[in-house]
Design a protein around this motif. Structure first.
Motif, PDB file in Angstrom:
ATOM      1  N   ALA A  30      -9.693   5.539   2.913  1.00 25.43           N
ATOM      2  CA  ALA A  30      -9.995   6.418   1.782  1.00 25.43           C
ATOM      3  C   ALA A  30      -9.289   7.755   1.908  1.00 25.43           C
ATOM      4  CB  ALA A  30     -11.509   6.633   1.678  1.00 25.43           C
ATOM      5  N   PHE A  31      -9.086   8.209   3.133  1.00 19.35           N
ATOM      6  CA  PHE A  31      -8.464   9.519   3.331  1.00 19.35           C
ATOM      7  C   PHE A  31      -6.995   9.527   2.943  1.00 19.35           C
ATOM      8  CE2 PHE A  31      -6.475  12.694   6.244  1.00 19.35           C
ATOM      9  CZ  PHE A  31      -6.950  13.811   5.569  1.00 19.35           C
ATOM     10  N   LEU A  32      -6.386   8.357   2.825  1.00 18.60           N
ATOM     11  CA  LEU A  32      -4.980   8.311   2.421  1.00 18.60           C
ATOM     12  C   LEU A  32      -4.770   8.955   1.056  1.00 18.60           C
ATOM     13  CD1 LEU A  32      -4.042   4.696   3.594  1.00 18.60           C
ATOM     14  CD2 LEU A  32      -3.451   6.871   4.708  1.00 18.60           C
ATOM     15  N   ASP A  33      -5.789   8.921   0.200  1.00 18.81           N
ATOM     16  CA  ASP A  33      -5.663   9.570  -1.111  1.00 18.81           C
ATOM     17  C   ASP A  33      -5.452  11.071  -0.975  1.00 18.81           C
ATOM     18  OD1 ASP A  33      -5.930   7.568  -3.252  1.00 18.81           O
ATOM     19  OD2 ASP A  33      -7.854   7.143  -2.318  1.00 18.81           O
ATOM     20  N   LYS A  34      -6.015  11.672   0.055  1.00 19.62           N
ATOM     21  CA  LYS A  34      -5.814  13.099   0.295  1.00 19.62           C
ATOM     22  C   LYS A  34      -4.569  13.362   1.135  1.00 19.62           C
ATOM     23  CE  LYS A  34     -10.593  14.759   0.058  1.00 19.62           C
ATOM     24  NZ  LYS A  34     -11.655  15.522   0.775  1.00 19.62           N
ATOM     25  N   LEU A  35      -4.296  12.463   2.063  1.00 23.35           N
ATOM     26  CA  LEU A  35      -3.225  12.692   3.022  1.00 23.35           C
ATOM     27  C   LEU A  35      -1.843  12.467   2.428  1.00 23.35           C
ATOM     28  CD1 LEU A  35      -2.348  13.194   5.984  1.00 23.35           C
ATOM     29  CD2 LEU A  35      -2.596  10.720   6.362  1.00 23.35           C
ATOM     30  N   CYS A  36      -1.636  11.361   1.725  1.00 26.92           N
ATOM     31  CA  CYS A  36      -0.296  10.973   1.292  1.00 26.92           C
ATOM     32  C   CYS A  36       0.405  12.020   0.430  1.00 26.92           C
ATOM     33  CB  CYS A  36      -0.352   9.623   0.573  1.00 26.92           C
ATOM     34  SG  CYS A  36      -0.637   8.240   1.710  1.00 26.92           S
ATOM     35  N   PRO A  37      -0.290  12.705  -0.493  1.00 28.61           N
ATOM     36  CA  PRO A  37       0.410  13.715  -1.301  1.00 28.61           C
ATOM     37  C   PRO A  37       0.936  14.893  -0.488  1.00 28.61           C
ATOM     38  CG  PRO A  37      -1.671  13.100  -2.322  1.00 28.61           C
ATOM     39  CD  PRO A  37      -1.673  12.518  -0.948  1.00 28.61           C
ATOM     40  N   LEU A  63       0.838  -1.191   0.000  1.00 31.59           N
ATOM     41  CA  LEU A  63       0.000   0.000   0.000  1.00 31.59           C
ATOM     42  C   LEU A  63       0.882   1.254   0.000  1.00 31.59           C
ATOM     43  CD1 LEU A  63      -3.004   0.851   0.068  1.00 31.59           C
ATOM     44  CD2 LEU A  63      -2.810   0.988   2.561  1.00 31.59           C
ATOM     45  N   THR A  64       1.971   1.213   0.744  1.00 37.08           N
ATOM     46  CA  THR A  64       2.941   2.312   0.720  1.00 37.08           C
ATOM     47  C   THR A  64       3.517   2.494  -0.682  1.00 37.08           C
ATOM     48  OG1 THR A  64       3.519   2.000   3.059  1.00 37.08           O
ATOM     49  CG2 THR A  64       5.145   3.106   1.670  1.00 37.08           C
ATOM     50  N   ASP A  65       3.882   1.388  -1.323  1.00 32.38           N
ATOM     51  CA  ASP A  65       4.407   1.452  -2.700  1.00 32.38           C
ATOM     52  C   ASP A  65       3.383   2.050  -3.656  1.00 32.38           C
ATOM     53  OD1 ASP A  65       6.725   0.259  -1.807  1.00 32.38           O
ATOM     54  OD2 ASP A  65       6.187  -1.757  -2.503  1.00 32.38           O
ATOM     55  N   TYR A  66       2.126   1.696  -3.471  1.00 30.34           N
ATOM     56  CA  TYR A  66       1.051   2.203  -4.335  1.00 30.34           C
ATOM     57  C   TYR A  66       0.992   3.725  -4.291  1.00 30.34           C
ATOM     58  CZ  TYR A  66      -3.734   3.447  -5.682  1.00 30.34           C
ATOM     59  OH  TYR A  66      -4.826   4.054  -6.257  1.00 30.34           O
ATOM     60  N   TYR A  67       1.034   4.283  -3.084  1.00 29.13           N
ATOM     61  CA  TYR A  67       0.925   5.740  -2.983  1.00 29.13           C
ATOM     62  C   TYR A  67       2.204   6.431  -3.436  1.00 29.13           C
ATOM     63  CZ  TYR A  67      -3.644   5.460  -0.866  1.00 29.13           C
ATOM     64  OH  TYR A  67      -4.984   5.237  -0.672  1.00 29.13           O
ATOM     65  N   GLU A  68       3.366   5.777  -3.278  1.00 24.18           N
ATOM     66  CA  GLU A  68       4.592   6.357  -3.811  1.00 24.18           C
ATOM     67  C   GLU A  68       4.535   6.432  -5.333  1.00 24.18           C
ATOM     68  OE1 GLU A  68       9.429   5.760  -3.528  1.00 24.18           O
ATOM     69  OE2 GLU A  68       8.108   4.007  -3.336  1.00 24.18           O
ATOM     70  N   GLU A  69       4.065   5.358  -5.959  1.00 22.42           N
ATOM     71  CA  GLU A  69       3.953   5.346  -7.416  1.00 22.42           C
ATOM     72  C   GLU A  69       2.935   6.373  -7.902  1.00 22.42           C
ATOM     73  OE1 GLU A  69       2.623   2.224 -10.968  1.00 22.42           O
ATOM     74  OE2 GLU A  69       3.253   1.459  -9.008  1.00 22.42           O
ATOM     75  N   LYS A  70       1.868   6.573  -7.136  1.00 26.29           N
ATOM     76  CA  LYS A  70       0.798   7.474  -7.556  1.00 26.29           C
ATOM     77  C   LYS A  70       1.157   8.942  -7.349  1.00 26.29           C
ATOM     78  CE  LYS A  70      -4.220   8.080  -7.080  1.00 26.29           C
ATOM     79  NZ  LYS A  70      -5.453   7.564  -6.420  1.00 26.29           N
ATOM     80  N   SER A  95       5.798  10.904  -3.377  1.00 26.39           N
ATOM     81  CA  SER A  95       6.350  10.851  -2.025  1.00 26.39           C
ATOM     82  C   SER A  95       6.067   9.476  -1.410  1.00 26.39           C
ATOM     83  CB  SER A  95       5.740  11.947  -1.155  1.00 26.39           C
ATOM     84  OG  SER A  95       4.342  11.774  -1.043  1.00 26.39           O
ATOM     85  N   ARG A  96       6.811   9.160  -0.344  1.00 28.11           N
ATOM     86  CA  ARG A  96       6.676   7.824   0.239  1.00 28.11           C
ATOM     87  C   ARG A  96       6.496   7.880   1.754  1.00 28.11           C
ATOM     88  NH1 ARG A  96       7.650   2.457  -1.014  1.00 28.11           N
ATOM     89  NH2 ARG A  96       8.388   1.161   0.712  1.00 28.11           N
ATOM     90  N   PRO A  97       5.371   8.373   2.239  1.00 30.69           N
ATOM     91  CA  PRO A  97       5.070   8.181   3.658  1.00 30.69           C
ATOM     92  C   PRO A  97       4.832   6.698   3.920  1.00 30.69           C
ATOM     93  CG  PRO A  97       3.155   9.056   2.517  1.00 30.69           C
ATOM     94  CD  PRO A  97       4.284   9.069   1.528  1.00 30.69           C
ATOM     95  N   GLU A  98       5.226   6.243   5.080  1.00 28.14           N
ATOM     96  CA  GLU A  98       5.083   4.833   5.422  1.00 28.14           C
ATOM     97  C   GLU A  98       3.753   4.609   6.139  1.00 28.14           C
ATOM     98  OE1 GLU A  98       8.476   3.592   7.645  1.00 28.14           O
ATOM     99  OE2 GLU A  98       9.894   4.184   6.075  1.00 28.14           O
ATOM    100  N   ILE A  99       2.971   3.656   5.638  1.00 23.73           N
ATOM    101  CA  ILE A  99       1.630   3.403   6.150  1.00 23.73           C
ATOM    102  C   ILE A  99       1.646   2.146   7.012  1.00 23.73           C
ATOM    103  CG2 ILE A  99      -0.774   2.939   5.549  1.00 23.73           C
ATOM    104  CD1 ILE A  99      -0.134   4.389   2.847  1.00 23.73           C
TER     105      ILE A  99
END
Length: 403
Positions: free
Chosen positions: A366-373, A86-93, A96-100
């Motif tokens: 779902a909020f990770l889509d807003k938070l991770c960036p 899941l961390t890799d998914y948000y890094e690719e998207k 940045s790479r916050p750790e989940i």
């Protein structure tokens, strides 16, 4: 529809819009919130309960019995799991790479965080000589937890559940019955079931115990649930120190009435550097009248014996909340603390990590889509996975085109 987000401030500021967090132990007040707004007939019972609660907090025998039950029966401590894919998914998207990390409350006996509180309160009920436990449940997880605790301790269990919720959560209804509980249907949903449970408790105060699973209600009920759920945050602090030698940067939890969120957040209230984010169900939209965004859109009022924010109309009548996650369908929140248009966060965790989350917890995901960036590389994010989602699989599969 994105979830409605509430950023909870820390350090001596309540989860409710800058009110003083410090609790007045005499009346269960958090600033202007909380208290005991109940008929006179309940005051004596609540005072006895408060006295017993305050006693067991410092009673060695009770604490040892609870510690043993949490370890050997509930299965604590629950893992703080690094969701690498899941961390890799948000890094690719997002780059940045916050750790989940996921606080795995879904691995508790019964499949949710609810058992942390249910087993402790059932122990208190038995100490007080109560043989009949009454509970109300929405998604059914509190009902399952209460039924399991009663079976373990040899107590009679009656669970009130709304007919609307029973249709959605048939597997949990079956589990409650298998565990020996009498499940009684109440027309409506959790709001109506809670009211009926309180009425049944009032009808037999001498031998009955109302076992609440939410941080809603007259004092000491919210403080009790908060105390017994705070094991979530205490473990998280310890595990974070073991894993990366520090504290989480961000805590994220879904908010219905607030039990899992407060269980995670309370340990970190005085840590200014820890950001706490509660995710409410925005339903069909905040202006639709069909949502469960109590903190975002609610007004101050009295609900089930305490003052808090709640969804109400211009005449003060409590409104019917709405969420795909049944456990978030509550018109009020505790004195101390989305509907998803689709189920992508639910399926994403299934497919990337092999974990099936409850729809309630999927709101937090779902909020990770807003938070991770917005976060830097290496930021540590802890999401409370409040329960498992096999109970919701049939609901999610109704929306294959959106998932």
């Amino acid at each position: 529809m994105p979830a409605e987000i509430i950023n909870f401030p820390s350090t001596k500021r309540s989860l409710f819009k800058e009110q003083d967090l410090l609790e007045d132990q005499e009346n269960g007040k958090f600033g202007k919130f909380g208290g005991k707004f109940v008929p006179e007939i309940l005051i004596t019972s609540l005072n006895k309960l408060e006295a017993e609660f305050n006693f067991v907090l410092h009673d060695f025998d009770f604490q040892m019995e609870l510690e043993t039950a949490l370890r050997d029966y509930v299965g604590r401590e629950t893992p703080l799991y690094f969701a690498e894919r899941l961390t890799d998914y948000y890094e690719e998207k997002y780059g940045s790479r916050p750790e989940i990390y996921l606080k795995r409350e879904d691995l508790n006996h019964g499949g949710a965080h609810k058992i942390n509180n249910a087993i402790a309160q059932a122990m208190i009920a038995k100490r007080m000589g109560c043989s009949r436990i009454i509970a109300a449940t929405g998604a059914g997880q509190h009902g399952v937890a209460t039924a399991a605790a009663c079976a373990k301790l040899g107590l009679d269990c009656i669970v009130l559940m709304g007919t609307i919720d029973m249709e959605k959560q048939t597997s949990n209804v079956l589990q409650m019955k298998l565990l020996g509980a009498k499940v009684k249907a109440v027309d409506g949903n959790f709001k109506e079931a809670s009211s009926e449970a309180i009425r049944q408790w009032v009808g037999n105060l001498d031998t009955s115990y109302y076992l609440t699973g939410t941080v809603i209600g007259p004092h000491p009920c919210p403080s009790m649930v908060r105390e017994f759920q705070s094991v979530i945050g205490k473990e998280t602090r310890k595990q974070a120190m073991e894993k990366w030698g520090g504290k989480p940067d961000v805590l994220v939890a879904c908010v219905g009435s607030g039990s899992n969120a407060l269980g995670l957040f309370h340990e970190f209230i005085n840590d200014k550097e820890v950001r706490m984010i509660g995710v409410e169900a925005a339903g069909f939209g905040l202006d639709s009248g069909k949502h469960s965004a109590t903190l975002a859109k609610g007004d101050v009022g009295v609900y089930h014996g305490s003052m808090s924010y709640l969804l109400q109309d211009d005449e003060g009548q409590v409104l019917v909340p709405h969420s795909l996650g049944v456990g978030l369908e509550t018109p009020g929140v505790g004195p101390e603390v989305s509907y998803l248009k689709d189920a992508k966060p639910y399926r994403r965790l299934c497919r990337l990590e092999g974990i099936i989350p409850a729809l309630e917890a999927s709101h937090a995901l779902a909020f990770l889509d807003k938070l991770c960036p917005t976060l830097s590389d290496g930021a540590k994010v802890v999401v409370c996975l409040s329960g498992r989602g096999d109970k919701d699989a049939s609901t999610v599969l109704q929306y294959p085109q959106k998932c």
